[in-house]
Structures are given as structure tokens and as C-alpha cells.
Design an enzyme around this catalytic site. Structure first.
Site, PDB file in Angstrom:
ATOM      1  N   LYS A  53       0.727  -1.284   0.142  1.00 58.59           N
ATOM      2  CA  LYS A  53      -0.052   0.001  -0.014  1.00 58.59           C
ATOM      3  C   LYS A  53       0.827   1.251   0.018  1.00 58.59           C
ATOM      4  CE  LYS A  53      -3.766  -2.381   2.374  1.00 58.59           C
ATOM      5  NZ  LYS A  53      -2.836  -3.458   2.699  1.00 58.59           N
TER       6      LYS A  53
ATOM      7  N   CYS B  88      -8.474  -6.455   6.710  1.00 55.52           N
ATOM      8  CA  CYS B  88      -8.879  -7.525   5.330  1.00 55.52           C
ATOM      9  C   CYS B  88      -9.742  -8.688   6.135  1.00 55.52           C
ATOM     10  CB  CYS B  88      -7.747  -8.243   4.937  1.00 55.52           C
ATOM     11  SG  CYS B  88      -6.659  -8.757   6.209  1.00 55.52           S
TER      12      CYS B  88
END
Length: 433
Positions: A254, A369
Site C-alpha cells: 500500500k 482484510c
């Protein structure tokens, strides 16, 4: 040592020893050719993914208390016969050979009898009538987790979530390499792909692609990343000259995509609790030619006055149960309600601490997640109740039109069965004062 013995040892370490599947398999596959390594990985993950159903099948044919090793030999044998399209005779014979190979020759006749009884039985296994128990066994998810999902999503949606499979191998381009250049290269090599439905820079490959041997990977022109993770970076809105904090930055995907979206013109600070993971992240960022990132070995839950109101945007992609990620069936067996509660405590602590690093007018993104409501919506709403200076920030502009009606209060829950990606949660807040 045969490949089935290697698979058995890995399976035993994961089930009986609580070891991580990915680490066990990495060790088991050392020195093997690609075909054998893939077989071991497929056998172990298939056995884990169907473990509770496999155990029910075994229980119907093997009476009494089973030796741990014999149980795992039978698990591997049933997995081959029922889920890997190995001929039943071969699955039986190989299970017998495996019992002898690991010093259980005295029980090889027993293994043969149980396996042949299982293979002769063509009748469907009778599942519990209770819907939660049925889903738990049929899809090999712990009952308490299925119950929670049913409460939060309803039985039909819960079943769709837990029965969804992986959505393919996804790669993306890293600036200054473009998605158009990557598309051209894949087309030139006749590597089939489909473009992402959430991010145009996502490419799902239809054929094998070994990134470890790929020059474009070594040169930092592409990397592996899910669309859900990419969406988080888009929602961060990285731009030139912004100061960004990635509070839980390992393994670096990310951080790298935020840098890519800003064309390496933003300054990113990264926190990582463990030194070895920080070093691995630095290597990833170096490979991907990220030039304006500085990482610290730091606990994101511990306040540091030196970063007070220092950032235009803060990302807290927190440690979570990982229940939205496919391909890691061992994860769901290792979780308990107590572990989820402890994760929520950690998540809230990181969010609370890192909110103090956001400038007035800046934004804070919280992501996981997982599909666990406790870790997602409950944590986000609790944060808003206790932090009057923050309010929800609309994220609908970053979502495909088909997903926008599910975005509410600056939050979106991605579901694997609906969105063709991993089950991620994203919430965005803006600091007004």
C-alpha cells in the site's frame, strides 16, 4: 522423502502444531521441482480448506480414537480422492505406502480398510439439519464464526461469503510504468488477462506467471496486489507534496501504491512494529523505486508527540483476523472469540493514537482484510462516538457505480461474493478540528 510425506509433515505441523501454512509449505517445497512443489501446496491447502467435511467423512468410517499421524494420513487420502481428482485406487494405495513410510506399517491394513470403505461409499454424507451447523461442516468454517456471519449478513449471504473462492492472480503497474504499457506487454506475450472491476490498474492473469523470474518485477515495473488493497490507496487520495503516514506499513504494497499514485511526489512515513518486517518493506519499496518514504520501527498504538498533527492523511491498515482473505484456510481455524476481542482492542488503540497525527482538515482511513463486523463497523462507529473532531468522509466517488449504494457513513464493506475481490473494510474520516 516422498512428496506425500512432505505434505503430511506440513499438514501435521499446521493442524497439530499451530504452525503457519505458508511458512510450513515454503520449507516443505525447498529443493523440489515446480510440479512437486505445486502438488504439495495444492494437497495441503485443499485438505485445510475442506478439513471439517473430511473429518466427518472419516468419522463415518473409522471408529474409535485415531492416532494423530493416521488421522492426518487419512485426511490427506480423502482429500486426494474427493477434492483433487486422484483416482480412488491411487489414493488408497498411496495412503498405505505413506503409513509404512512414516513407521506406521502395523496400521497400514487399517488405513487400507478405512480408505477403501470411504471410496466404496457413494452415498452423500448426511449433514446436520441446523443451518449453522450444516454450513460450518459443509464449508469447513468454525461454528461460532458461521453463527456470527449469519447474524450479521443472513444465512444466504453468509453462505455465499464462506463458499467464495479466490478470484485470481492480480498484478498492477508501478509508476512510471503505466497500465497501458503493462497491457501491451501481456498482450505481446499472449498472457491472458482481464482488467479489474474496481481499479483500472488491476490485471487478473489467466495463465501462470512466476513473478520471481519476471524481469518487469525485478525492475520494479509491476507488483502483486489485490484490488481491495488498491482501493484503499485510491481512497487515501495521495497527491504531490502531501505528507502521509502508513501506520502499519509492512509488507509495503500500500505504501508503494500510494507513492505510485502520487508519482513519487508525496512524502510517506511508515511505522512497523518488527524490525525484520521493516527491513523487508524497505527492500520492497527499493525494488519499486519509491524514493520518498521513511520507515520507523515503531508500535503504532504508542503515542509519539513528535508526530502530533503532522500528516495530511493517515492510513491505519490494522492487524486483523484476516477472514476476508481467501487462500489461507488455516487462518479461520486459529481464531477464537477471545482473539477477535483482543484484536478489536488493538485496532481501537491504533486508531485512537494515530488520529492524533492527522492535521485539521486532514483525513484518516481505517481498513482491515476481514468480514468481521466487530472489527470493522463496530470499531469505526465507536471511534466516531469518542472523537468529536472527526466525521465521516464520503468515499462514493472512488467506488464503481454498482458498489455505491453500499457505502454509508464513509464506510464500505467489500465482500468476496459480491465484489470479486477480498473481503476488506474501509472507513474514511475527516478531521474538522
Amino acid at each position: 522423502m516422498s512428496i506425500r510425506r512432505k505434505a503430511l509433515e506440513a499438514l501435521s505441523q499446521i493442524i497439530d502444531g499451530g504452525a503457519y501454512a505458508n511458512l510450513c509449505l515454503k520449507k516443505a517445497e525447498e529443493g523440489l521441482d515446480e510440479r512437486d512443489a505445486k502438488w504439495i501446496s495444492a494437497a495441503v491447502y485443499s485438505a485445510l480448506d475442506n478439513l471439517m467435511m473430511i473429518d466427518l467423512i472419516i468419522a463415518c468410517h473409522a471408529k474409535g480414537k485415531l492416532d494423530k499421524t493416521i488421522r492426518n494420513i487419512l485426511r490427506l487420502g480423502v482429500c486426494q480422492a474427493r477434492y483433487m481428482l486422484v483416482p480412488e485406487s491411487a489414493a488408497c494405495n498411496e495412503s498405505v505406502k505413506l503409513a509404512k513410510e512414516v513407521g506406521k506399517g502395523a496400521l497400514s491394513g487399517y488405513v487400507n480398510g478405512v480408505m477403501r470403505s470411504i471410496c466404496r461409499s457413494k452415498d452423500a454424507i448426511e449433514l446436520p439439519h441446523d443451518p449453522v451447523e450444516r454450513l460450518s461442516i459443509e464449508h469447513s468454517w468454525p461454528k461460532w464464526l458461521v453463527e456470527e456471519l449469519c447474524q450479521n449478513y443472513g444465512i444466504e449471504e453468509a453462505e455465499a461469503i464462506i463458499s467464495s473462492k479466490e478470484h485470481g492472480f492480480c498484478i498492477r503497474a508501478q509508476w512510471p510504468y503505466s497500465d497501458k504499457e503493462l497491457e501491451g506487454e501481456l498482450t505481446k506475450r499472449s498472457i491472458g488477462f482481464r482488467r479489474g472491476g474496481i481499479d483500472d490498474n488491476a490485471f487478473y492473469l489467466e495463465s501462470g506467471f512466476d513473478v520471481t523470474k519476471e524481469p518487469l518485477f525485478a525492475e520494479g515495473k509491476l507488483t502483486v496486489q489485490s484490488e481491495s488493497a488498491m482501493l484503499i490507496c485510491r481512497i487515501m487520495e495521495p497527491k504531490a507534496d502531501m505528507k502521509i503516514l502508513d501506520a502499519c506499513c509492512a509488507p509495503g504494497g500500500k505504501t508503494a501504491y500510494m507513492a505510485s499514485l502520487a508519482k513519487n511526489m508525496c512524502d510517506i512515513t511508515g511505522f512497523e512494529l518488527h524490525e525484520h518486517r521493516k527491513e523487508l518493506t524497505e527492500k520492497t519499496l527499493s525494488r519499486l523505486n519509491v524514493t520518498r518514504a521513511k520507515l520507523y520501527t515503531k508500535n503504532s498504538a504508542e503515542y509519539d508527540a513528535g508526530f502530533e498533527k503532522a500528516f495530511d492523511a493517515v492510513l491505519t491498515d490494522v492487524p486483523c483476523s484476516g477472514l476476508g482473505v481467501r487462500g489461507k484456510p488455516d487462518v479461520r481455524y486459529a481464531k477464537t472469540p477471545a482473539i477477535i476481542d483482543e484484536l478489536c482492542r488493538i485496532q481501537s488503540g491504533i486508531l485512537d493514537t494515530c488520529s492524533r497525527y492527522v492535521k485539521p482538515g486532514g483525513t484518516l482511513v481505517y481498513s482491515t482484510c476481514t468480514v468481521s463486523k466487530k472489527e470493522n463497523e463496530d470499531v469505526a462507529k465507536a471511534f466516531l462516538r469518542t472523537h468529536a473532531g472527526f466525521e465521516p468522509c464520503d468515499i462514493s466517488a472512488f467506488l464503481p457505480e454498482s458498489m455505491r449504494d453500499r457505502a454509508s457513513g464513509g464506510m464500505i464493506q467489500l465482500l468476496p461474493n459480491r465484489d470479486n475481490t477480498e473481503g476488506f473494510f474501509i472507513a474514511k474520516f475527516i478531521r474538522r478540528r
